[in-house]
Design a protein around this motif. Structure first.
Motif, PDB file in Angstrom:
ATOM      1  N   LYS A 477     132.978  46.718  63.227  1.00 42.99           N
ATOM      2  CA  LYS A 477     132.973  47.592  64.403  1.00 42.99           C
ATOM      3  C   LYS A 477     132.504  48.996  64.041  1.00 42.99           C
ATOM      4  O   LYS A 477     131.717  49.613  64.767  1.00 42.99           O
ATOM      5  CB  LYS A 477     134.367  47.656  65.032  1.00 42.99           C
ATOM      6  N   VAL A 478     133.016  49.524  62.903  1.00 47.14           N
ATOM      7  CA  VAL A 478     132.613  50.869  62.466  1.00 47.14           C
ATOM      8  C   VAL A 478     131.127  50.916  62.208  1.00 47.14           C
ATOM      9  O   VAL A 478     130.435  51.867  62.601  1.00 47.14           O
ATOM     10  CB  VAL A 478     133.415  51.287  61.197  1.00 47.14           C
ATOM     11  N   PHE A 479     130.628  49.846  61.603  1.00 42.38           N
ATOM     12  CA  PHE A 479     129.194  49.821  61.291  1.00 42.38           C
ATOM     13  C   PHE A 479     128.355  49.713  62.565  1.00 42.38           C
ATOM     14  O   PHE A 479     127.313  50.357  62.683  1.00 42.38           O
ATOM     15  CB  PHE A 479     128.903  48.643  60.352  1.00 42.38           C
ATOM     16  N   PHE A 482     128.921  53.174  64.551  1.00 41.51           N
ATOM     17  CA  PHE A 482     128.423  54.380  63.862  1.00 41.51           C
ATOM     18  C   PHE A 482     127.589  53.962  62.649  1.00 41.51           C
ATOM     19  O   PHE A 482     128.039  54.045  61.498  1.00 41.51           O
ATOM     20  CB  PHE A 482     129.591  55.269  63.427  1.00 41.51           C
ATOM     21  N   PRO A 483     126.389  53.491  62.882  1.00 45.64           N
ATOM     22  CA  PRO A 483     125.542  53.021  61.764  1.00 45.64           C
ATOM     23  C   PRO A 483     125.074  54.163  60.843  1.00 45.64           C
ATOM     24  O   PRO A 483     124.588  53.915  59.738  1.00 45.64           O
ATOM     25  CB  PRO A 483     124.358  52.360  62.483  1.00 45.64           C
ATOM     26  N   ASN A 484     125.240  55.417  61.300  1.00 44.70           N
ATOM     27  CA  ASN A 484     124.762  56.561  60.491  1.00 44.70           C
ATOM     28  C   ASN A 484     125.792  57.034  59.454  1.00 44.70           C
ATOM     29  O   ASN A 484     125.567  58.012  58.740  1.00 44.70           O
ATOM     30  CB  ASN A 484     124.376  57.724  61.410  1.00 44.70           C
ATOM     31  N   LEU A 485     126.954  56.358  59.363  1.00 43.35           N
ATOM     32  CA  LEU A 485     127.960  56.741  58.360  1.00 43.35           C
ATOM     33  C   LEU A 485     127.507  56.306  56.955  1.00 43.35           C
ATOM     34  O   LEU A 485     127.051  55.171  56.756  1.00 43.35           O
ATOM     35  CB  LEU A 485     129.298  56.086  58.673  1.00 43.35           C
ATOM     36  N   GLN A 490     132.365  55.821  54.853  1.00 42.32           N
ATOM     37  CA  GLN A 490     133.065  54.555  55.080  1.00 42.32           C
ATOM     38  C   GLN A 490     134.319  54.462  54.218  1.00 42.32           C
ATOM     39  O   GLN A 490     135.340  53.926  54.645  1.00 42.32           O
ATOM     40  CB  GLN A 490     132.132  53.374  54.800  1.00 42.32           C
ATOM     41  N   LYS A 491     134.238  54.987  52.977  1.00 43.27           N
ATOM     42  CA  LYS A 491     135.410  54.994  52.097  1.00 43.27           C
ATOM     43  C   LYS A 491     136.530  55.820  52.727  1.00 43.27           C
ATOM     44  O   LYS A 491     137.691  55.412  52.751  1.00 43.27           O
ATOM     45  CB  LYS A 491     135.056  55.578  50.726  1.00 43.27           C
TER      46      LYS A 491
END
Length: 542
Positions: A477-479, A482-485, A490-491
């Motif tokens: 979901k995070v990816f 927000f693919p620009n992280l 991410q850590k």
């Protein structure tokens, strides 16, 4: 339960099919009777005896079908056949039968027709009071029907017309004119069921004694219509046309008209009761022309016919009315007795049919109850299964969440152990660096330090793999959102998800607390979060 419901369903279908078949048979039977009735209507002028037999048959069959209205129509038409053949005793007797049938009925329309016919019968015998009484009763009934149903006044024209022709036959010119004016007043070309030609004919009859040439002119105009639409009425038409010519002393044309009237009466076997008047007029005509022999012959014919048709002593009318109350009362008693017997039979038939309907209704009601119970049971089963599925799903989700929390706690514990290990290793590195005084072991010490650094990275990678495995849905979901992280971002997100403090993050990642704060700020920007939105709450909600 299913076996019972299938049996009831079969019974219901059987009864319904039987009911439909009976209805279909009744409809076919009624159509057959209607055909007999229509054949009687077609035959009533040319073949009166056949018409009477057919009307009798249709009357009996209509009664079997309990169609009283059509049965009475058969009676009325049969009466008219007798009336056209000057058998007034028979006609009256049949009308009285219809009168008894309608006595307790609310069908005022049929009653008005019956009263009208009775009024005309009485007028033939110059029974003025009885005739007018029945005709006015028929008119009053029609007036009530018209008011209740908001019909046009044009519906009253035939009843005013009957009073007009009756008063004309009774030689009451004043009242004839009054009712003729009413006919014209209420006549409407589009709404009247009676053609205007009949009213104009009555007007011509009124003009004969006042203005015979004008009467002849009007009759000449009307002749094509009557010839085309009502040829039997030409008996009356030619008789009165002959009277008009007789008034103008045109004896040749007058004779032609009278003879034509007799010819049409014989041809159609119609208006036989009117022929004595024609012979009477012919006798008067021949007296005026000096032909006394023909005058005598026609006068004899007139008397013979008049006796046959109207004389109460004649064989033809020996059962006819005087008209006495005793006869009416006795006839009413006999007909009422017959009616009671017939009604009793119909009541028995009704009881059988009602029993049939009750069985049908009970069957339908039983099927509805069984069907309702079955549907209710299915719905209850469906709702129960739905609740069970929902509970199982909730249990699975709860179990999954509990397992996730457990694994995340294990991850957090593991991470804390890594932090402690790193702190221990860092402390060892510091001590080793201070112990580099022995140059012979410097190379061996550096190798140990490198191994520690590699071990740190491997520890992190191992932690990351375990975190992703446990929180795969979160990572996906995070990816997606927000693919620009970056990987560093991410850590930080993963550690926030495990409720790590900034200090613990700094220790685990080997960076300063300020760097952790900077990373958190950068993540907020990339996620476009409002200042009022808590980063930890937001990440935990993903």
């Amino acid at each position: 339960m299913y076996k019972i419901s299938s049996q009831l369903l079969f019974l219901f279908l059987f009864l319904l099919t039987t009911h439909c078949e009976l209805m279909g048979q009744n409809e076919n039977k009624i159509k057959e009777i209607d055909i007999i009735y229509n054949k009687a209507l077609e035959a009533r002028l040319k073949f009166p005896d056949s018409a009477i037999a057919l009307f009798d048959k249709s009357y009996v069959e209509y009664l079997k079908q309990k169609d009283t209205a059509k049965a009475i129509h058969s009676v009325l038409n049969k009466s008219e056949v007798y009336e056209n053949n000057a058998k007034y005793a028979k006609s009256y007797e049949i009308l009285w039968k219809a009168f008894i049938m309608l006595d307790s009925s609310n069908d005022r329309g049929l009653k008005s027709v019956l009263y009208h016919r009775l009024g005309r019968i009485f007028s033939y015998y110059k029974k003025e009071n009885e005739s007018v009484e029945y005709l006015k009763e028929a008119l009053n009934l029609q007036k009530d029907i018209r008011k209740e149903n908001n019909y046009s006044k044009a519906t009253l024209v035939p009843y005013y017309y009957s009073l007009t022709s009756t008063y004309r036959e009774l030689k009451n010119n004043e009242l004839t004119k009054v009712y003729l004016d009413s006919c014209y007043m209420f006549f409407n070309e589009k709404q009247s069921i009676m053609p205007k030609a009949f009213i104009d004919f009555e007007k011509a009859c009124q003009l004969i004694e006042v203005n015979a040439p004008e009467a002849i002119e009007l009759l000449e105009q009307l002749y094509p219509w009557f010839k085309e639409n009502s040829p039997t009425y030409l008996v009356l038409f030619n008789k009165y046309k002959g009277d008009a010519y007789l008034e103008t002393s045109n004896f040749t044309e007058s004779e032609k008209c009278y003879l034509e009237a007799l010819k049409i009466s014989e041809k159609y076997n119609s208006h036989i009761d009117f022929t004595p008047l024609v012979y009477e007029k012919l006798a008067a005509l021949y007296v005026k022309t000096g032909n006394y022999k023909l005058a005598y012959d026609n006068l004899n014919k007139e008397k013979t016919l008049d006796q046959n048709i109207f004389d109460i002593r004649s064989k033809r009318n020996q059962n006819h009315i005087e008209i006495r109350n005793e006869y009416l009362i006795e006839k009413q008693r006999q007909n009422q007795l017959l009616q009671k017997q017939h009604l009793k039979q119909l009541e028995q038939e009704d009881e059988i049919k009602n029993l049939h309907r009750i069985v049908l209704l009970v069957s339908i009601f039983s099927i509805i109850i069984i069907g309702f119970s079955y549907v209710k049971r299915l719905r209850y089963k469906h709702v129960s299964e739905k609740k069970m599925l929902k509970m199982n799903k909730e249990l699975e989700i709860k179990k999954k969440n509990e397992m996730l929390d457990l694994k995340n706690k294990e991850l957090a514990t593991s991470a804390l152990q890594i932090i402690e290990k790193d702190e221990l290793l860092n402390m060892l590195k510091t001590k080793i660096k201070t112990a580099k005084t022995d140059k012979s072991k410097v190379s061996e010490i550096n190798n140990v330090l490198r191994t520690i650094s590699v071990s740190n990275n491997k520890n992190w990678e191992e932690f990351k793999l375990r975190f992703v495995d446990v929180n795969k849905e979160f990572y996906d979901k995070v990816f997606d959102l927000f693919p620009n992280l970056s990987q560093g971002d991410q850590k930080i997100c993963a550690l926030i998800k495990l409720n790590f403090s900034s200090k613990d993050m700094a220790k685990l990642l080997g960076i300063s607390v300020e760097s952790v704060h900077t990373s958190r700020h950068r993540i907020r920007k990339k996620m476009n979060l409002e200042r009022s939105t808590n980063l930890e709450d937001f990440i935990n909600s993903i």
